[in-house]
Design a protein around this motif. Structure first.
Motif, PDB file in Angstrom:
ATOM      1  N   GLU A 179       0.826  -1.218   0.000  1.00 39.23           N
ATOM      2  CA  GLU A 179       0.000   0.000   0.000  1.00 39.23           C
ATOM      3  C   GLU A 179       0.854   1.259   0.000  1.00 39.23           C
ATOM      4  O   GLU A 179       0.507   2.251  -0.634  1.00 39.23           O
ATOM      5  CB  GLU A 179      -0.961  -0.020   1.189  1.00 39.23           C
ATOM      6  N   ARG A 239       2.084   1.766  -3.486  1.00 35.84           N
ATOM      7  CA  ARG A 239       0.978   2.214  -4.345  1.00 35.84           C
ATOM      8  C   ARG A 239       0.692   3.696  -4.125  1.00 35.84           C
ATOM      9  O   ARG A 239       0.484   4.446  -5.078  1.00 35.84           O
ATOM     10  CB  ARG A 239      -0.267   1.371  -4.074  1.00 35.84           C
ATOM     11  N   LYS A 240       0.717   4.135  -2.856  1.00 36.50           N
ATOM     12  CA  LYS A 240       0.487   5.555  -2.557  1.00 36.50           C
ATOM     13  C   LYS A 240       1.572   6.428  -3.178  1.00 36.50           C
ATOM     14  O   LYS A 240       1.289   7.474  -3.742  1.00 36.50           O
ATOM     15  CB  LYS A 240       0.470   5.781  -1.040  1.00 36.50           C
TER      16      LYS A 240
END
Length: 196
Positions: free
Chosen positions: A85, A88-89
């Motif tokens: 995550e 991805r951010k």
């Protein structure tokens, strides 16, 4: 009969070393106690072994997220999911942060109207896209005697694009090139440029 040489030599640990993880996790956390945070845990200070046991019971990892705190802050999370995550951010942030470029438009002291209009149209598009435009007049040989013409071309260019861009300063002569920088309207000017 001698066997062919197959390399060998001394073992070099530099080439076999695993990359260090970004955070210390589970058994790599070597402090006596930690401040535990996370979902489904009672926030508080625990012995490190107790915190690891709590993470194992939930089939999650104990991750040191703030190593410089006293005691270090650890969170009970799924570490692989956390890293995924986070990547991805970062990727999304890069995609959203549009890179502003400086586009160059070149003129000569004798640029005709058709060429001028064609170049101004391109510059308009660049400014609308949020890019800066550096317009310059290149003087070759004795054309430097006509620097007033070059200045007029650049001032006319700035006037033509007044709806889309703001000149950062008056045209400047640098060597055999006179230039003018236009910033897209809506882009913030630096205090130094505003003072010019």
């Amino acid at each position: 009969m001698a066997l062919p040489y197959k390399g060998g030599g001394r073992f070099n640990p530099r080439f076999n070393r695993q990359p260090e993880p970004e955070h210390r996790i589970n058994d790599r956390i070597r402090v006596p106690q930690v401040r535990l945070v996370g979902d489904n845990v009672t926030v508080g200070i625990y012995p490190a072994d107790e915190a690891r046991r709590i993470a194992r019971e939930q089939e999650l990892d104990l991750v040191e997220i703030s190593p410089n705190a006293d005691p270090p802050v650890c969170k009970v999370i799924d570490y692989k999911k956390f890293l995924y995550e986070k990547k991805r951010k970062e990727k999304d942030m890069k995609a959203n942060a549009k890179q502003s470029e400086v586009k160059e438009i070149r003129f000569t002291p004798g640029t005709d109207d058709h060429d001028f209009n064609f170049k101004a149209k391109h510059a308009e598009g660049f400014l609308k896209d949020g890019n800066k435009v550096k317009a310059y007049v290149q003087f070759k040989g004795r054309a430097i005697m006509f620097k007033e013409r070059g200045e007029l071309v650049l001032l006319k260019f700035a006037e033509r694009l007044a709806e889309f861009g703001i000149p950062e300063s008056l045209p400047k002569l640098e060597g055999k090139r006179m230039q003018l920088m236009l910033t897209p309207k809506g882009a913030k000017k630096k205090p130094k440029e505003a003072a010019e």
